[in-house]
Design a protein around this motif. Structure first.
Motif, PDB file in Angstrom:
ATOM      1  N   MET A 158       0.859  -1.373   0.722  1.00 39.94           N
ATOM      2  CA  MET A 158      -0.071  -0.443   0.106  1.00 39.94           C
ATOM      3  C   MET A 158       0.986   0.937  -0.106  1.00 39.94           C
ATOM      4  O   MET A 158       0.598   2.504  -0.620  1.00 39.94           O
ATOM      5  CB  MET A 158      -0.659   0.055   1.211  1.00 39.94           C
ATOM      6  N   ARG A 159       2.001   1.670   0.147  1.00 36.58           N
ATOM      7  CA  ARG A 159       3.176   2.421   0.839  1.00 36.58           C
ATOM      8  C   ARG A 159       4.064   2.440  -1.035  1.00 36.58           C
ATOM      9  O   ARG A 159       3.942   3.625  -1.609  1.00 36.58           O
ATOM     10  CB  ARG A 159       3.915   2.294   1.900  1.00 36.58           C
ATOM     11  N   ARG A 160       3.904   1.684  -1.589  1.00 35.48           N
ATOM     12  CA  ARG A 160       4.189   1.606  -2.708  1.00 35.48           C
ATOM     13  C   ARG A 160       3.544   2.292  -3.837  1.00 35.48           C
ATOM     14  O   ARG A 160       3.310   2.518  -3.843  1.00 35.48           O
ATOM     15  CB  ARG A 160       4.563   0.351  -3.546  1.00 35.48           C
ATOM     16  N   ARG A 161       1.967   1.697  -3.763  1.00 39.15           N
ATOM     17  CA  ARG A 161       1.097   2.291  -4.334  1.00 39.15           C
ATOM     18  C   ARG A 161       0.547   3.731  -3.623  1.00 39.15           C
ATOM     19  O   ARG A 161       0.464   4.722  -4.819  1.00 39.15           O
ATOM     20  CB  ARG A 161      -0.407   1.579  -4.068  1.00 39.15           C
ATOM     21  N   ALA A 162       0.063   4.453  -2.531  1.00 37.59           N
ATOM     22  CA  ALA A 162       0.793   5.711  -2.619  1.00 37.59           C
ATOM     23  C   ALA A 162       1.744   6.761  -3.161  1.00 37.59           C
ATOM     24  O   ALA A 162       1.311   7.240  -3.574  1.00 37.59           O
ATOM     25  CB  ALA A 162       0.496   5.736  -0.678  1.00 37.59           C
ATOM     26  N   ALA A 163       3.226   5.390  -2.877  1.00 35.84           N
ATOM     27  CA  ALA A 163       4.107   7.159  -3.589  1.00 35.84           C
ATOM     28  C   ALA A 163       4.068   7.156  -5.124  1.00 35.84           C
ATOM     29  O   ALA A 163       3.693   8.091  -5.270  1.00 35.84           O
ATOM     30  CB  ALA A 163       5.297   5.985  -3.288  1.00 35.84           C
ATOM     31  N   LEU A 164       3.241   5.710  -5.700  1.00 43.36           N
ATOM     32  CA  LEU A 164       3.923   5.896  -7.275  1.00 43.36           C
ATOM     33  C   LEU A 164       1.800   6.806  -7.542  1.00 43.36           C
ATOM     34  O   LEU A 164       1.896   7.914  -7.847  1.00 43.36           O
ATOM     35  CB  LEU A 164       2.472   4.812  -7.669  1.00 43.36           C
ATOM     36  N   ALA A 165       0.846   7.066  -6.972  1.00 45.00           N
ATOM     37  CA  ALA A 165      -0.478   8.140  -7.264  1.00 45.00           C
ATOM     38  C   ALA A 165       0.526   9.150  -6.193  1.00 45.00           C
ATOM     39  O   ALA A 165       0.118  10.380  -7.099  1.00 45.00           O
ATOM     40  CB  ALA A 165      -0.987   8.073  -5.741  1.00 45.00           C
ATOM     41  N   ARG A 166       1.674   9.702  -4.828  1.00 43.64           N
ATOM     42  CA  ARG A 166       1.895  10.969  -5.542  1.00 43.64           C
ATOM     43  C   ARG A 166       2.645  11.245  -6.808  1.00 43.64           C
ATOM     44  O   ARG A 166       2.995  12.522  -7.161  1.00 43.64           O
ATOM     45  CB  ARG A 166       2.807  10.777  -4.187  1.00 43.64           C
ATOM     46  N   ALA A 167       3.554  10.079  -7.314  1.00 41.06           N
ATOM     47  CA  ALA A 167       4.610  10.394  -8.704  1.00 41.06           C
ATOM     48  C   ALA A 167       3.414  11.025  -9.666  1.00 41.06           C
ATOM     49  O   ALA A 167       3.916  11.576 -10.654  1.00 41.06           O
ATOM     50  CB  ALA A 167       5.138   9.231  -9.206  1.00 41.06           C
ATOM     51  N   ILE A 168       2.412  10.840  -9.774  1.00 36.30           N
ATOM     52  CA  ILE A 168       1.550  10.888 -11.034  1.00 36.30           C
ATOM     53  C   ILE A 168       0.826  11.927 -10.529  1.00 36.30           C
ATOM     54  O   ILE A 168      -0.632  12.463 -11.332  1.00 36.30           O
ATOM     55  CB  ILE A 168       0.812   9.351 -11.135  1.00 36.30           C
ATOM     56  N   VAL A 169       0.343  12.076  -9.242  1.00 38.98           N
ATOM     57  CA  VAL A 169      -0.454  13.803  -9.108  1.00 38.98           C
ATOM     58  C   VAL A 169      -0.006  14.249 -10.020  1.00 38.98           C
ATOM     59  O   VAL A 169      -1.804  15.391 -10.239  1.00 38.98           O
ATOM     60  CB  VAL A 169      -0.591  14.131  -7.431  1.00 38.98           C
ATOM     61  N   MET A 170       0.468  14.986 -10.422  1.00 33.41           N
ATOM     62  CA  MET A 170       0.744  15.976 -11.058  1.00 33.41           C
ATOM     63  C   MET A 170       0.638  15.905 -13.088  1.00 33.41           C
ATOM     64  O   MET A 170       0.307  16.937 -13.770  1.00 33.41           O
ATOM     65  CB  MET A 170       1.969  16.878 -11.843  1.00 33.41           C
ATOM     66  N   ASP A 171      -0.161  14.399 -13.468  1.00 36.37           N
ATOM     67  CA  ASP A 171      -0.083  14.222 -14.658  1.00 36.37           C
ATOM     68  C   ASP A 171       1.293  14.177 -15.356  1.00 36.37           C
ATOM     69  O   ASP A 171       0.693  15.522 -16.299  1.00 36.37           O
ATOM     70  CB  ASP A 171      -1.598  14.692 -14.728  1.00 36.37           C
TER      71      ASP A 171
END
Length: 270
Positions: A158-171
């Motif tokens: 889940m932490r990896r997925r959260a970090a991925l969400a942060r990495a793509i948050v700016m599209d």
């Protein structure tokens, strides 16, 4: 092995990253010696090799977090050293980075972690940021109630997925992943790889992945650069590299772990 180029029809895809004759030294230690490679728009490009071969260092040089001793790296046609100086800001919005182990801020909730780039690089309202963060958390398959949890309350996956969400948050157009599946059990790692492919298709991403996970390399990479002894030992598809006569590449791909990953990839293809 020569540099295998990514073809789109009869056209070679547009270069998005260019590394030219990069050498890196830390004191007497030589990390890179005359490393050159080109990464094209739309591909999943992996930088692989054993521990200590300079994979993460090369990624940090590409995104401007450190400078090579000599040679150059270019991102979107711009010298990466300009990024290190903090300019221009619009380039920073075009790529996202997921660092090793996720690198989440322990004192922030999941939602607050994902929101960090938006708060740093935009002037969006708090309401708009909240809506974007909720969308990105959902897009990586995390439950809604996870948004209020802190990193230590989440599983490793889940932490990896959260970090991925942060990495793509700016599209972003370009996504960097540093050892994204390290330490995850095989089923969780496979699910993460599938998520990366889904997001690539959904967002039109180019993906650069630093990894030594052979299963991931077989699952999602279009091309792979294998680093070793400070140089690029070979660049190509996994099928091409697995036929290489280079002794270090052969050891990497045909050792016990390499054989198991190749057999697993073969089962998926049948």
């Amino acid at each position: 092995m020569g540099n295998s180029e990514l073809q789109t029809g009869t056209q070679v895809a547009e270069p998005i990253i260019e590394v030219s004759h990069v050498s890196t030294r830390f004191g007497e230690a030589v990390v890179h010696e005359n490393v050159s490679l080109t990464i094209h728009r739309g591909e999943v490009f992996a930088i692989a090799g054993g521990n200590g071969c300079g994979k993460t260092t090369l990624m940090r040089e590409i995104i401007g977090l450190q400078a090579p001793t000599s040679g150059s790296t270019r991102l979107f046609g711009m010298d990466s050293r300009l990024l290190r100086d903090g300019q221009p800001q619009e380039i920073h919005r075009r790529f996202g980075v997921m660092f090793q182990q996720g690198a989440l801020f322990s004192s922030l909730t999941l939602a607050e972690n994902v929101a960090v780039p938006l708060k740093e690089h935009t002037k969006l309202s708090q309401e708009m940021i909240h809506d974007i963060v909720a969308l990105k958390i959902a897009s990586v398959g995390l439950p809604t109630d996870s948004a209020a949890k802190y990193p230590n309350e989440l599983s490793g996956g889940m932490r990896r997925r959260a970090a991925l969400a942060r990495a793509i948050v700016m599209d972003p157009e370009l996504l960097f992943l540093d050892e994204p599946t390290a330490g995850l059990d095989p089923i969780i790692a496979a699910g993460f790889d599938e998520l990366v492919l889904q997001l690539k298709a959904l967002l039109g991403l180019t993906v650069v992945m630093v990894t030594h996970d052979l299963d991931s390399l077989w699952r999602i990479s279009d091309r792979v650069a294998v680093l070793g002894n400070g140089t690029v030992l070979g660049i190509g598809t996994m099928q091409e590299l697995s036929r290489s006569n280079d002794p270090l590449i052969r050891e990497y791909f045909h050792g016990p772990r390499g054989r198991a990953a190749r057999e697993q990839a073969g089962k998926r293809d049948t």
